[in-house]
Design an enzyme around this catalytic site. Structure first.
Site, PDB file in Angstrom:
ATOM      1  N   LEU A   9      62.281  62.824  -1.039  1.00 42.03           N
ATOM      2  CA  LEU A   9      62.020  62.359   0.330  1.00 42.03           C
ATOM      3  C   LEU A   9      60.826  61.408   0.325  1.00 42.03           C
ATOM      4  O   LEU A   9      59.707  61.797   0.007  1.00 42.03           O
ATOM      5  CB  LEU A   9      61.741  63.542   1.252  1.00 42.03           C
ATOM      6  CG  LEU A   9      62.775  64.674   1.199  1.00 42.03           C
ATOM      7  CD1 LEU A   9      62.446  65.744   2.226  1.00 42.03           C
ATOM      8  CD2 LEU A   9      64.189  64.120   1.406  1.00 42.03           C
ATOM      9  N   ARG A  16      48.191  58.193   7.525  1.00 42.73           N
ATOM     10  CA  ARG A  16      46.823  58.594   7.178  1.00 42.73           C
ATOM     11  C   ARG A  16      46.247  57.776   6.014  1.00 42.73           C
ATOM     12  O   ARG A  16      45.056  57.838   5.750  1.00 42.73           O
ATOM     13  CB  ARG A  16      46.801  60.101   6.856  1.00 42.73           C
ATOM     14  CG  ARG A  16      46.912  60.963   8.099  1.00 42.73           C
ATOM     15  CD  ARG A  16      47.116  62.428   7.753  1.00 42.73           C
ATOM     16  NE  ARG A  16      48.490  62.716   7.334  1.00 42.73           N
ATOM     17  CZ  ARG A  16      48.930  63.918   6.967  1.00 42.73           C
ATOM     18  NH1 ARG A  16      48.105  64.946   6.948  1.00 42.73           N
ATOM     19  NH2 ARG A  16      50.187  64.094   6.603  1.00 42.73           N
ATOM     20  N   GLU A 177      54.753  75.966   9.776  1.00 41.40           N
ATOM     21  CA  GLU A 177      54.013  74.715   9.537  1.00 41.40           C
ATOM     22  C   GLU A 177      52.619  74.772  10.146  1.00 41.40           C
ATOM     23  O   GLU A 177      52.415  75.387  11.207  1.00 41.40           O
ATOM     24  CB  GLU A 177      54.786  73.524  10.107  1.00 41.40           C
ATOM     25  CG  GLU A 177      56.090  73.247   9.391  1.00 41.40           C
ATOM     26  CD  GLU A 177      55.931  73.016   7.899  1.00 41.40           C
ATOM     27  OE1 GLU A 177      54.946  72.373   7.485  1.00 41.40           O
ATOM     28  OE2 GLU A 177      56.786  73.503   7.135  1.00 41.40           O
ATOM     29  N   ASN A 253      48.174  62.620   1.127  1.00 41.78           N
ATOM     30  CA  ASN A 253      48.386  62.251   2.525  1.00 41.78           C
ATOM     31  C   ASN A 253      47.397  61.181   2.970  1.00 41.78           C
ATOM     32  O   ASN A 253      47.650  60.436   3.903  1.00 41.78           O
ATOM     33  CB  ASN A 253      48.293  63.485   3.418  1.00 41.78           C
ATOM     34  CG  ASN A 253      49.459  64.443   3.155  1.00 41.78           C
ATOM     35  OD1 ASN A 253      50.603  64.010   3.081  1.00 41.78           O
ATOM     36  ND2 ASN A 253      49.170  65.705   2.958  1.00 41.78           N
ATOM     37  N   ARG A 358      41.944  36.213 -23.037  1.00 45.90           N
ATOM     38  CA  ARG A 358      42.841  35.937 -21.905  1.00 45.90           C
ATOM     39  C   ARG A 358      44.294  35.873 -22.379  1.00 45.90           C
ATOM     40  O   ARG A 358      44.568  35.951 -23.571  1.00 45.90           O
ATOM     41  CB  ARG A 358      42.387  34.646 -21.227  1.00 45.90           C
ATOM     42  CG  ARG A 358      41.036  34.825 -20.516  1.00 45.90           C
ATOM     43  CD  ARG A 358      40.474  33.519 -20.035  1.00 45.90           C
ATOM     44  NE  ARG A 358      41.460  32.751 -19.284  1.00 45.90           N
ATOM     45  CZ  ARG A 358      41.354  31.447 -19.033  1.00 45.90           C
ATOM     46  NH1 ARG A 358      40.319  30.764 -19.496  1.00 45.90           N
ATOM     47  NH2 ARG A 358      42.282  30.828 -18.329  1.00 45.90           N
ATOM     48  N   ASN A 411      40.083  21.304 -23.618  1.00 40.37           N
ATOM     49  CA  ASN A 411      41.551  21.332 -23.614  1.00 40.37           C
ATOM     50  C   ASN A 411      42.152  20.717 -22.367  1.00 40.37           C
ATOM     51  O   ASN A 411      43.355  20.543 -22.279  1.00 40.37           O
ATOM     52  CB  ASN A 411      42.054  22.772 -23.772  1.00 40.37           C
ATOM     53  CG  ASN A 411      41.541  23.688 -22.670  1.00 40.37           C
ATOM     54  OD1 ASN A 411      40.444  23.484 -22.158  1.00 40.37           O
ATOM     55  ND2 ASN A 411      42.315  24.674 -22.299  1.00 40.37           N
TER      56      ASN A 411
END
Ligand code: UD1
Ligand code: MG
Length: 481
Positions: A9, A16, A177, A253, A358, A411
């Site tokens: 889910l 939040r 809950e 959360n 790099r 360069n």
């Protein structure tokens, strides 16, 4: 697990987090949050994995699955009707149109749930769930013959979690809950056993009970745990499985929760490397992405981050104070106080202190890039050295050459980049500039302070600087002596 469908889910607002990015797209140690339960489901051997996402929330892209809105295949398939699955990288996505609760989220995946199979449902915001627990849940569920099995655990601070209410005999009654005030009584708030948000169901039992789940509660949402109470009221067996490790329920959360989960995720990642033979000198200041590989007998010094697709060979030393992003290191490489991005450092080479490698820098075997040196898109030959204060860009440097302090490749001419080609066994004097495009032959030398604008033949010495002239008795003439 071969016949088990896992439903994750992942819709819902995640308000939040206070973020423009969906909650489950936030990074946790190199992977978006949602990828964690997804990996656990795959590792557990689930037959199919279904993810419930919100409309246009970008989560499909975050996990590398195809967005639901797009046709399932480039092949001539009819456009998917709303709510129908789209497949991407082995994951089936369904869209929950509105976040009406966890039961509603499961209901949006109903078309993919096999009545005769077992379905494991888990919340996408509980990233530390492990394959082992999912397998144990599948086995316990099938062995007990229960219609539903819920994973629970005991928490010292159970605030916000659904609490497990049991009867006098200890049998499961329901989940209450506690996220918002109004659903739980004082006595229920004292319960330490929580619902982890991980369940196994018989497909038919789940599908038949989902329709009976109402929204008569403090949040006006359809709560998935209510399915368990409905099944029990219908006389079905509802079992629970206790998870001994409370970390499995650490939920995200808000960003405080994300930081807490990151600490635990790091602990697990680092423990795995240490048990495989890697020394991590100061775990608390070390960050290693879950995607990183490290060879035996390597040492990771304090304040070091190994990120992305970084791979470190055996017997290497990295740090202190180094960051490696998608860097490939061979065996016995040393990196000290340096920043490396998308580059390769082969066996025995050394980097730093204070070097910047790099993208597309390649340091071949036993080469050295030293203090205050930046290298970009360049190939540094085996045994060659660029020890101090240099910029090497778009360059091919042969074997066993040495460029002096202050070597600079020019360069870029303001419009385009050009390459510098330097041969083997070249001795570059200090403060040499190479104005590209330019080629220096094998065994050539450059004098200190030379600006190389033309090719240097093999074995030659290039000197390109103004001659020194001394003005005699200069100080005397100024009246200073
Ligand atoms: C949920 C459980 C709670 C449990 C806790 C464990 C419910 C009602 N409660 O609470 O018992 O202790 O998990 O972490 O299920 N989601 C959707 N669509 C929605 C709502 C949520 O897909 O409409 C998803 C969310 O993205 C999230 C998961 O479901 O990943 C859980 O939702 P959340 O709102 O976080 O539930 P909790 O309050 O944590
Ligand atoms: Mg939650």
């Amino acid at each position: 697990m071969s016949a088990v469908t896992v439903v994750i889910l992942a819709a819902g607002r995640g308000t939040r987090m206070r973020s423009a990015t969906p909650k489950l797209a936030h990074d946790l140690c190199g992977r978006p949050l949602l990828a964690w339960p997804l990996e656990a489901a795959r590792a557990a051997g689930a037959a199919r994995v279904v993810v419930v996402v919100g409309p246009d929330d970008g989560l499909a892209e975050a996990i590398g699955a195809r967005p639901t809105a797009a046709p399932a295949d480039p092949a001539p398939a009819p456009p998917a009707p709303p709510g129908a699955p789209a497949r991407g990288e082995g994951v089936e996505l369904v869209v929950q149109r509105e976040p009406l609760g966890t039961a509603d989220a499961v209901a949006s995946a109903a078309a993919l749930i096999d009545r005769d199979g077992v379905v494991i449902v888990l919340a996408g915001d509980v990233p530390l769930v492990e394959a082992e627990l999912l397998r144990a849940l599948g086995e316990a569920h099938q062995a007990s013959g229960a219609a539903a099995t819920m994973v629970t655990t005991l928490l010292g601070d159970p605030r916000g979690y659904g609490r497990v209410v049991r009867d006098g005999d200890g049998a499961f009654v329901r989940v209450v809950e506690t996220k918002v005030v109004g659903d739980a009584s004082e006595a229920e708030l004292a319960i330490a056993e929580v619902n982890t948000g991980i369940y196994a169901f018989d497909g038919a039992a789940l599908l038949d009970a989902l329709g009976a789940v109402g929204a008569d509660n403090a949040q006006g949402e359809r709560y998935l745990p209510e399915v368990l109470a409905i099944l029990r009221a219908r006389g079905a067996l509802v079992a629970t499985l206790a998870a001994s490790d409370p970390a499995v329920v650490l939920g995200v959360n808000d960003r405080v929760g994300l930081a807490a989960v990151r600490v635990e995720a790091q602990r697990r990642i680092q423990e795995r490397h240490m048990l495989a033979g890697v020394t991590i000198v100061q775990p608390a200041t070390t960050a290693i992405d879950v995607t990183v590989e490290i060879g035996e007998d390597s040492v990771i010094e304090p304040c070091t981050q190994l990120l992305g697709a970084t791979r470190v060979g055996r017997g290497a030393t990295v740090g202190p104070h180094s960051t490696l992003v998608d860097a490939l290191l061979g065996e016995r490489v040393s990196v000290v106080h340096s920043h490396l991005v998308r580059c390769e450092v082969r066996d025995g080479a050394s980097v730093g202190p204070f070097a910047y490698l790099r993208p597309d820098a390649l340091l071949r075997e036993d080469s050295k890039v030293g203090t205050f040196v930046e290298v970009k898109n360049s190939d540094i030959g085996a045994g060659s050295k660029v020890p101090h204060l240099s910029y090497i860009g778009d360059t091919d440097l042969g074997e066993h050459s040495n460029l002096g302090a202050g070597s600079i490749t020019a360069n870029y001419d303001g419009t385009s980049k050009h390459r510098t080609t330097i041969g083997a066994r070249v001795h570059g004097g200090v403060d040499t500039s190479f104005v590209a495009p330019v080629t220096v032959g094998d065994d050539a030398w450059t004098a200190a302070g030379t600006v190389v604008t033309g090719d240097v033949p093999p074995g030659a010495l290039a000197v390109a600087r103004a001659r020194q002239r001394n003005v005699e008795r200069y100080a005397e003439r100024r009246g200073e002596r």
